[in-house]
Design a protein around this motif. Structure first.
Motif, PDB file in Angstrom:
ATOM      1  N   VAL A  11       0.865  -1.176   0.000  1.00 47.31           N
ATOM      2  CA  VAL A  11       0.000   0.000   0.000  1.00 47.31           C
ATOM      3  C   VAL A  11       0.901   1.225   0.000  1.00 47.31           C
ATOM      4  CG1 VAL A  11      -1.832   1.241   1.185  1.00 47.31           C
ATOM      5  CG2 VAL A  11      -1.765  -1.260   1.291  1.00 47.31           C
ATOM      6  N   ALA A  12       0.938   1.936  -1.129  1.00 43.41           N
ATOM      7  CA  ALA A  12       1.873   3.053  -1.276  1.00 43.41           C
ATOM      8  C   ALA A  12       3.281   2.539  -0.953  1.00 43.41           C
ATOM      9  CB  ALA A  12       1.466   4.219  -0.398  1.00 43.41           C
ATOM     10  N   ASP A  13       3.969   3.105   0.042  1.00 39.14           N
ATOM     11  CA  ASP A  13       5.326   2.661   0.371  1.00 39.14           C
ATOM     12  C   ASP A  13       5.350   1.533   1.387  1.00 39.14           C
ATOM     13  OD1 ASP A  13       6.476   4.565  -1.316  1.00 39.14           O
ATOM     14  OD2 ASP A  13       6.481   6.095   0.248  1.00 39.14           O
ATOM     15  N   SER A  14       4.193   1.161   1.918  1.00 36.71           N
ATOM     16  CA  SER A  14       4.127   0.123   2.946  1.00 36.71           C
ATOM     17  C   SER A  14       4.112  -1.262   2.312  1.00 36.71           C
ATOM     18  CB  SER A  14       2.871   0.286   3.806  1.00 36.71           C
ATOM     19  OG  SER A  14       2.845   1.547   4.440  1.00 36.71           O
ATOM     20  N   ASP A  15       4.721  -2.221   3.022  1.00 34.91           N
ATOM     21  CA  ASP A  15       4.685  -3.604   2.562  1.00 34.91           C
ATOM     22  C   ASP A  15       4.365  -4.506   3.746  1.00 34.91           C
ATOM     23  OD1 ASP A  15       7.545  -4.932   3.570  1.00 34.91           O
ATOM     24  OD2 ASP A  15       7.657  -2.771   3.203  1.00 34.91           O
ATOM     25  N   LEU A  16       3.434  -5.440   3.540  1.00 39.81           N
ATOM     26  CA  LEU A  16       3.059  -6.372   4.595  1.00 39.81           C
ATOM     27  C   LEU A  16       3.006  -7.779   4.024  1.00 39.81           C
ATOM     28  CD1 LEU A  16       0.951  -3.646   4.990  1.00 39.81           C
ATOM     29  CD2 LEU A  16       0.769  -4.787   7.193  1.00 39.81           C
ATOM     30  N   VAL A  17       3.469  -8.755   4.817  1.00 42.62           N
ATOM     31  CA  VAL A  17       3.384 -10.158   4.441  1.00 42.62           C
ATOM     32  C   VAL A  17       2.909 -10.936   5.670  1.00 42.62           C
ATOM     33  CG1 VAL A  17       5.213  -9.975   2.712  1.00 42.62           C
ATOM     34  CG2 VAL A  17       5.799 -10.608   5.056  1.00 42.62           C
ATOM     35  N   GLU A  25      -0.199 -13.971  11.729  1.00 39.77           N
ATOM     36  CA  GLU A  25       1.002 -13.158  11.900  1.00 39.77           C
ATOM     37  C   GLU A  25       1.157 -12.248  10.685  1.00 39.77           C
ATOM     38  OE1 GLU A  25       5.868 -13.639  12.495  1.00 39.77           O
ATOM     39  OE2 GLU A  25       4.603 -15.396  12.113  1.00 39.77           O
ATOM     40  N   ILE A  26       1.438 -10.974  10.945  1.00 38.25           N
ATOM     41  CA  ILE A  26       1.674  -9.991   9.884  1.00 38.25           C
ATOM     42  C   ILE A  26       3.012  -9.311  10.156  1.00 38.25           C
ATOM     43  CG2 ILE A  26       0.865  -7.876   8.774  1.00 38.25           C
ATOM     44  CD1 ILE A  26      -0.914 -10.228   8.182  1.00 38.25           C
ATOM     45  N   ARG A  27       3.839  -9.191   9.113  1.00 37.83           N
ATOM     46  CA  ARG A  27       5.151  -8.563   9.244  1.00 37.83           C
ATOM     47  C   ARG A  27       5.317  -7.501   8.151  1.00 37.83           C
ATOM     48  NH1 ARG A  27       5.462 -13.771   8.627  1.00 37.83           N
ATOM     49  NH2 ARG A  27       6.478 -13.615   6.582  1.00 37.83           N
ATOM     50  N   SER A  28       6.175  -6.532   8.421  1.00 38.61           N
ATOM     51  CA  SER A  28       6.472  -5.527   7.399  1.00 38.61           C
ATOM     52  C   SER A  28       7.834  -4.906   7.653  1.00 38.61           C
ATOM     53  CB  SER A  28       5.395  -4.443   7.372  1.00 38.61           C
ATOM     54  OG  SER A  28       5.498  -3.605   8.507  1.00 38.61           O
ATOM     55  N   ASP A  29       8.480  -4.483   6.573  1.00 41.21           N
ATOM     56  CA  ASP A  29       9.679  -3.659   6.698  1.00 41.21           C
ATOM     57  C   ASP A  29       9.288  -2.216   7.004  1.00 41.21           C
ATOM     58  OD1 ASP A  29      11.553  -5.674   6.252  1.00 41.21           O
ATOM     59  OD2 ASP A  29      11.368  -5.484   4.081  1.00 41.21           O
ATOM     60  N   LEU A  30       8.177  -1.765   6.401  1.00 37.15           N
ATOM     61  CA  LEU A  30       7.678  -0.408   6.641  1.00 37.15           C
ATOM     62  C   LEU A  30       6.152  -0.433   6.607  1.00 37.15           C
ATOM     63  CD1 LEU A  30       7.863   2.706   6.884  1.00 37.15           C
ATOM     64  CD2 LEU A  30       7.968   2.787   4.385  1.00 37.15           C
ATOM     65  N   LEU A  31       5.541   0.113   7.652  1.00 43.74           N
ATOM     66  CA  LEU A  31       4.107   0.367   7.668  1.00 43.74           C
ATOM     67  C   LEU A  31       3.928   1.867   7.864  1.00 43.74           C
ATOM     68  CD1 LEU A  31       1.178  -0.453   7.632  1.00 43.74           C
ATOM     69  CD2 LEU A  31       1.326  -0.956  10.087  1.00 43.74           C
ATOM     70  N   ASP A  36     -12.693 -14.320  19.101  1.00 40.95           N
ATOM     71  CA  ASP A  36     -11.417 -14.586  19.759  1.00 40.95           C
ATOM     72  C   ASP A  36     -10.302 -14.242  18.773  1.00 40.95           C
ATOM     73  OD1 ASP A  36     -12.723 -15.507  22.010  1.00 40.95           O
ATOM     74  OD2 ASP A  36     -12.674 -17.600  21.375  1.00 40.95           O
ATOM     75  N   ILE A  37      -9.215 -13.655  19.280  1.00 42.92           N
ATOM     76  CA  ILE A  37      -8.143 -13.172  18.413  1.00 42.92           C
ATOM     77  C   ILE A  37      -6.785 -13.575  18.992  1.00 42.92           C
ATOM     78  CG2 ILE A  37      -7.009 -11.115  17.458  1.00 42.92           C
ATOM     79  CD1 ILE A  37      -9.693  -9.702  17.508  1.00 42.92           C
ATOM     80  N   ASP A  38      -5.909 -14.007  18.122  1.00 41.11           N
ATOM     81  CA  ASP A  38      -4.518 -14.283  18.485  1.00 41.11           C
ATOM     82  C   ASP A  38      -3.651 -13.807  17.321  1.00 41.11           C
ATOM     83  OD1 ASP A  38      -2.064 -15.172  19.296  1.00 41.11           O
ATOM     84  OD2 ASP A  38      -2.688 -17.221  19.742  1.00 41.11           O
ATOM     85  N   LEU A  39      -3.111 -12.587  17.446  1.00 43.23           N
ATOM     86  CA  LEU A  39      -2.364 -11.974  16.363  1.00 43.23           C
ATOM     87  C   LEU A  39      -0.986 -11.531  16.837  1.00 43.23           C
ATOM     88  CD1 LEU A  39      -5.016  -9.651  14.639  1.00 43.23           C
ATOM     89  CD2 LEU A  39      -4.117 -11.810  13.774  1.00 43.23           C
ATOM     90  N   GLN A  40      -0.008 -11.716  15.963  1.00 41.97           N
ATOM     91  CA  GLN A  40       1.338 -11.212  16.199  1.00 41.97           C
ATOM     92  C   GLN A  40       1.675 -10.253  15.066  1.00 41.97           C
ATOM     93  OE1 GLN A  40       3.552 -11.989  18.879  1.00 41.97           O
ATOM     94  NE2 GLN A  40       4.584 -10.194  18.038  1.00 41.97           N
ATOM     95  N   LEU A  41       1.994  -8.996  15.407  1.00 49.86           N
ATOM     96  CA  LEU A  41       2.307  -7.965  14.425  1.00 49.86           C
ATOM     97  C   LEU A  41       3.728  -7.477  14.659  1.00 49.86           C
ATOM     98  CD1 LEU A  41      -0.996  -5.903  14.847  1.00 49.86           C
ATOM     99  CD2 LEU A  41      -0.602  -7.837  13.317  1.00 49.86           C
ATOM    100  N   ASN A  42       4.545  -7.502  13.608  1.00 52.49           N
ATOM    101  CA  ASN A  42       5.938  -7.066  13.717  1.00 52.49           C
ATOM    102  C   ASN A  42       6.269  -6.132  12.555  1.00 52.49           C
ATOM    103  OD1 ASN A  42       7.218  -8.819  15.987  1.00 52.49           O
ATOM    104  ND2 ASN A  42       6.050 -10.276  14.755  1.00 52.49           N
ATOM    105  N   HIS A  43       6.704  -4.919  12.894  1.00 51.27           N
ATOM    106  CA  HIS A  43       7.033  -3.919  11.875  1.00 51.27           C
ATOM    107  C   HIS A  43       8.428  -3.360  12.181  1.00 51.27           C
ATOM    108  CE1 HIS A  43       2.819  -4.211  10.917  1.00 51.27           C
ATOM    109  NE2 HIS A  43       2.499  -3.813  12.124  1.00 51.27           N
ATOM    110  N   LYS A  44       9.327  -3.456  11.215  1.00 54.54           N
ATOM    111  CA  LYS A  44      10.659  -2.889  11.420  1.00 54.54           C
ATOM    112  C   LYS A  44      10.599  -1.374  11.554  1.00 54.54           C
ATOM    113  CE  LYS A  44      13.216  -6.566   9.083  1.00 54.54           C
ATOM    114  NZ  LYS A  44      14.148  -6.921   7.977  1.00 54.54           N
TER     115      LYS A  44
END
Length: 387
Positions: free
Chosen positions: A145-151, A167-173, A222-230
């Motif tokens: 999304v624009a300059d953001s990247d998520l996997v 699990e969601i990860r990104s170099d930039l959000l 019920d939710i179990d999420l791990q979010l990691n953004h550099k």
């Protein structure tokens, strides 16, 4: 409807109208399946006919092929085009109607073509979807999304109780493009200034209201999420190595978050809201040290002029409204703001009217001056039963 011989197979051609609605299309049937194309102009008119609001006035174009394999329907290069958005599907559906394995892509240079309220930014989506009775798995998600990247990956269960995990990860959000049109709190946002002025002239009966907290949503899933953004960015503020864990189990929410500041410092937060039983229980523990976050320093080139912030919060409370929680709260709050420069007009924008009044007492000329140079501010509170 027109049917003609094709080599090999049959060709179908269709033109249909109903009031101001129209549909044109064609399909060719052959041994391996069916190739089709269809066009629906003025999609907004179709939306109005079925009470669906917000559809664009553009033409929806559909093309692709359908086949069969062991009772399953094959989806072969099915493409949809609308308002500059291109969507492609490949995979299979069945044998049961509730089962599917699909590879989905969606690309647009400007998503606002779909709806004017959306930001004018490019979006690129690539994922694999597996659908089975009561379970949807989104694997190998790649979202730009624009300059953001998520996997990442997501699993959604819709059995007796909805469950979301993944699990969601990104170099930039970068959240900046998603906030809509930017306003300048120093002068352009007249509505905010008027609101602050009215709150001074007509203060509320209580600082914390007696309105019930909107906690029904905590019982919905019920939710179990791990979010990691550099890197996590919003306007001038950028955080590094942001790690967030969200766990929600039958109304009991537990959230933990850690991050680093771009100019040094770190923060760690644990938040709990237990709405499984009444009254609601709330607890928060936050530790931030030596953070330089540009929340109130404006466009500043010398980062050393951004005040360092230390925050220590340990609070517990019970209640079903902000006032009930405030009156039952116990714990301690200590905030230290080091030397640096602050843009006066940004104080109320980021911290609310209560801090604006306090800041006005510390600097009576804040409304006339553009900036304030701080030596140090320390705010500490020991709270027992709300006092």
């Amino acid at each position: 409807l027109k049917i003609t011989d094709a080599d090999p197979g049959l060709r179908f051609e269709l033109e249909a109208t109903l009031a101001d609605l129209a549909l044109t299309g064609s399909a060719t049937r052959h041994e391996d399946g069916l190739q089709f194309q269809a066009s629906i102009p003025h999609l907004d008119r179709v939306g109005r006919a079925f009470a669906v609001k917000g559809l664009p006035a553009d033409t929806l174009e559909l093309t692709g092929g359908l086949g069969s394999d062991d009772g399953a329907m094959l989806v072969q290069d099915v493409n949809a085009s609308l308002a500059g958005v291109e969507i492609a599907l490949n995979g299979r559906v069945g044998p049961a109607a509730s089962e599917a394995q699909l590879h989905i892509t969606a690309v647009t240079d400007n998503v606002s073509g779909l709806r004017e309220t959306l930001p004018p930014i490019p979006i690129n989506i690539d994922l694999n979807a597996e659908v089975a009775p009561g379970v949807t798995k989104l694997r190998d998600i790649k979202l730009k999304v624009a300059d953001s990247d998520l996997v990442g990956d997501l699993w959604i269960s819709t059995g007796k109780r909805t469950s979301i995990r993944g699990e969601i990860r990104s170099d930039l959000l970068d959240l900046t493009p998603l906030r809509g049109e930017k306003t300048d709190p120093a002068g352009q946002d007249q509505a905010k200034a008027k609101e602050i002025k009215q709150s001074k002239e007509q203060p509320d009966k209580y600082v914390f209201t007696e309105d019930p907290l909107p906690l029904d949503a905590l019982q919905a899933a019920d939710i179990d999420l791990q979010l990691n953004h550099k890197r996590l960015r919003l306007d001038r503020v950028e955080l590094l190595d942001v790690a967030t864990t969200i766990k929600l189990d039958r109304g009991n929410l537990r959230l933990s978050n850690t991050y680093l500041g771009p100019e040094g410092g770190r923060s760690s937060t644990r938040l709990g809201i237990n709405a499984a039983n009444q009254p609601v229980q709330f607890d928060v523990d936050m530790r931030s040290r030596d953070l330089r976050l540009n929340l109130m320093s404006g466009d500043i080139s010398d980062k050393s002029l951004i005040p360092k912030v230390d925050i220590s919060v340990a609070l517990k409370a019970v209640g079903d409204s902000p006032r009930a929680m405030a009156s039952s709260s116990n714990g301690r709050v200590l905030i230290t703001l080091g030397s640096g420069q602050i843009v006066n007009s940004l104080v109320g924008w980021f911290t609310g009217d209560l801090t604006t009044r306090l800041f006005g007492l510390l600097n009576p000329f804040a409304e006339k001056e553009e900036n304030t140079t701080l030596d140090c501010i320390i705010v500490g509170m020991d709270i027992t039963d709300g006092d």
